[in-house]
Design a protein around this motif. Structure first.
Motif, PDB file in Angstrom:
ATOM      1  N   VAL A  31      49.633  40.151  82.975  1.00 59.49           N
ATOM      2  CA  VAL A  31      48.201  40.421  83.115  1.00 59.49           C
ATOM      3  C   VAL A  31      47.818  40.531  84.585  1.00 59.49           C
ATOM      4  CG1 VAL A  31      45.889  39.448  82.751  1.00 59.49           C
ATOM      5  CG2 VAL A  31      47.570  39.411  80.899  1.00 59.49           C
ATOM      6  N   ALA A  32      48.324  39.622  85.410  1.00 56.66           N
ATOM      7  CA  ALA A  32      48.008  39.650  86.838  1.00 56.66           C
ATOM      8  C   ALA A  32      48.521  40.932  87.492  1.00 56.66           C
ATOM      9  CB  ALA A  32      48.590  38.428  87.537  1.00 56.66           C
ATOM     10  N   ALA A  33      49.699  41.370  87.096  1.00 53.49           N
ATOM     11  CA  ALA A  33      50.253  42.603  87.660  1.00 53.49           C
ATOM     12  C   ALA A  33      49.435  43.804  87.231  1.00 53.49           C
ATOM     13  CB  ALA A  33      51.704  42.775  87.231  1.00 53.49           C
ATOM     14  N   PHE A  34      49.007  43.833  85.979  1.00 53.76           N
ATOM     15  CA  PHE A  34      48.253  44.975  85.489  1.00 53.76           C
ATOM     16  C   PHE A  34      46.845  45.022  86.072  1.00 53.76           C
ATOM     17  CE2 PHE A  34      45.847  47.409  82.316  1.00 53.76           C
ATOM     18  CZ  PHE A  34      46.628  48.555  82.282  1.00 53.76           C
ATOM     19  N   VAL A  35      46.178  43.884  86.101  1.00 51.89           N
ATOM     20  CA  VAL A  35      44.805  43.838  86.618  1.00 51.89           C
ATOM     21  C   VAL A  35      44.784  44.019  88.132  1.00 51.89           C
ATOM     22  CG1 VAL A  35      42.789  42.342  86.913  1.00 51.89           C
ATOM     23  CG2 VAL A  35      43.937  42.458  84.709  1.00 51.89           C
ATOM     24  N   GLY A  36      45.708  43.386  88.825  1.00 49.35           N
ATOM     25  CA  GLY A  36      45.725  43.452  90.282  1.00 49.35           C
ATOM     26  C   GLY A  36      46.404  44.686  90.845  1.00 49.35           C
ATOM     27  N   ARG A  37      47.023  45.478  89.960  1.00 45.22           N
ATOM     28  CA  ARG A  37      47.731  46.688  90.401  1.00 45.22           C
ATOM     29  C   ARG A  37      48.702  46.402  91.543  1.00 45.22           C
ATOM     30  NH1 ARG A  37      46.481  49.426  86.226  1.00 45.22           N
ATOM     31  NH2 ARG A  37      44.457  50.374  86.043  1.00 45.22           N
ATOM     32  N   SER A  38      49.441  45.310  91.395  1.00 44.92           N
ATOM     33  CA  SER A  38      50.403  44.932  92.428  1.00 44.92           C
ATOM     34  C   SER A  38      51.652  44.361  91.762  1.00 44.92           C
ATOM     35  CB  SER A  38      49.786  43.897  93.375  1.00 44.92           C
ATOM     36  OG  SER A  38      49.475  42.722  92.661  1.00 44.92           O
ATOM     37  N   ARG A  39      52.579  43.967  92.582  1.00 37.22           N
ATOM     38  CA  ARG A  39      53.820  43.372  92.097  1.00 37.22           C
ATOM     39  C   ARG A  39      53.631  41.856  91.990  1.00 37.22           C
ATOM     40  NH1 ARG A  39      58.958  45.869  93.145  1.00 37.22           N
ATOM     41  NH2 ARG A  39      60.519  44.596  92.106  1.00 37.22           N
ATOM     42  N   VAL A  40      54.024  41.305  90.866  1.00 35.30           N
ATOM     43  CA  VAL A  40      53.937  39.860  90.651  1.00 35.30           C
ATOM     44  C   VAL A  40      55.319  39.374  90.235  1.00 35.30           C
ATOM     45  CG1 VAL A  40      52.854  38.011  89.323  1.00 35.30           C
ATOM     46  CG2 VAL A  40      51.525  40.031  89.940  1.00 35.30           C
ATOM     47  N   VAL A  41      55.774  38.314  90.887  1.00 28.15           N
ATOM     48  CA  VAL A  41      57.117  37.797  90.629  1.00 28.15           C
ATOM     49  C   VAL A  41      57.050  36.306  90.330  1.00 28.15           C
ATOM     50  CG1 VAL A  41      59.411  37.455  91.596  1.00 28.15           C
ATOM     51  CG2 VAL A  41      58.116  39.499  92.191  1.00 28.15           C
ATOM     52  N   LEU A  42      57.657  35.910  89.221  1.00 30.82           N
ATOM     53  CA  LEU A  42      57.945  34.500  88.958  1.00 30.82           C
ATOM     54  C   LEU A  42      59.444  34.380  89.196  1.00 30.82           C
ATOM     55  CD1 LEU A  42      55.976  33.765  85.675  1.00 30.82           C
ATOM     56  CD2 LEU A  42      55.463  32.972  87.960  1.00 30.82           C
ATOM     57  N   PRO A  43      59.840  33.788  90.315  1.00 33.29           N
ATOM     58  CA  PRO A  43      61.252  33.793  90.701  1.00 33.29           C
ATOM     59  C   PRO A  43      62.183  33.301  89.594  1.00 33.29           C
ATOM     60  CG  PRO A  43      59.903  32.859  92.441  1.00 33.29           C
ATOM     61  CD  PRO A  43      59.015  33.039  91.258  1.00 33.29           C
ATOM     62  N   GLY A  44      63.153  34.134  89.286  1.00 40.18           N
ATOM     63  CA  GLY A  44      64.141  33.784  88.286  1.00 40.18           C
ATOM     64  C   GLY A  44      63.682  33.949  86.856  1.00 40.18           C
ATOM     65  N   ILE A  45      62.420  34.340  86.636  1.00 34.38           N
ATOM     66  CA  ILE A  45      61.900  34.453  85.281  1.00 34.38           C
ATOM     67  C   ILE A  45      61.506  35.895  84.956  1.00 34.38           C
ATOM     68  CG2 ILE A  45      60.093  33.709  83.688  1.00 34.38           C
ATOM     69  CD1 ILE A  45      60.137  31.008  85.085  1.00 34.38           C
ATOM     70  N   ILE A  46      60.582  36.466  85.740  1.00 35.76           N
ATOM     71  CA  ILE A  46      60.103  37.817  85.451  1.00 35.76           C
ATOM     72  C   ILE A  46      59.573  38.470  86.727  1.00 35.76           C
ATOM     73  CG2 ILE A  46      57.756  37.149  84.821  1.00 35.76           C
ATOM     74  CD1 ILE A  46      57.940  39.221  82.547  1.00 35.76           C
TER      75      ILE A  46
END
Length: 98
Positions: A31-46
């Motif tokens: 959701v954060a990646a889609f709404v913020g139109r940016s790259r979001v990383v949870l290290p080692g997860i997604i």
């Protein structure tokens, strides 16, 4: 309920809490990646980022299922250890009370 059954119940609850937490974190990442139109990383997860395909917004993901499993199991183990320690402490207090 015996101490063993309580520990088993806490272990099952820990597994449910662990997998639920990882699922909610991954969904929040998407959701954060889609709404913020940016790259979001949870290290080692997604890893999630947005792109445009055929004029429409799209979200790309790179999940690490091994990382998700490890994170869920770590949460489960920590929950089980802490709740089992609380059960043991309660049992010790009950036997010490006159």
């Amino acid at each position: 309920m015996s101490v063993t059954l309580r520990i088993i119940a806490h272990a099952i609850a820990g597994i449910v809490i662990g997998f639920s937490s990882v699922f909610i974190a991954a969904a929040a990442c998407l959701v954060a990646a889609f709404v913020g139109r940016s790259r979001v990383v949870l290290p080692g997860i997604i890893d999630a980022w947005t792109t445009t395909e055929n004029g429409a917004a799209a979200i790309n993901i790179d999940p690490s299922f091994t990382g998700m499993l490890i994170a869920a199991l770590v949460i489960a183990v920590v929950y089980t250890a802490l709740s089992s320690a609380a059960v043991m402490r309660q049992r010790r207090r009950a036997t010490e009370t006159p």
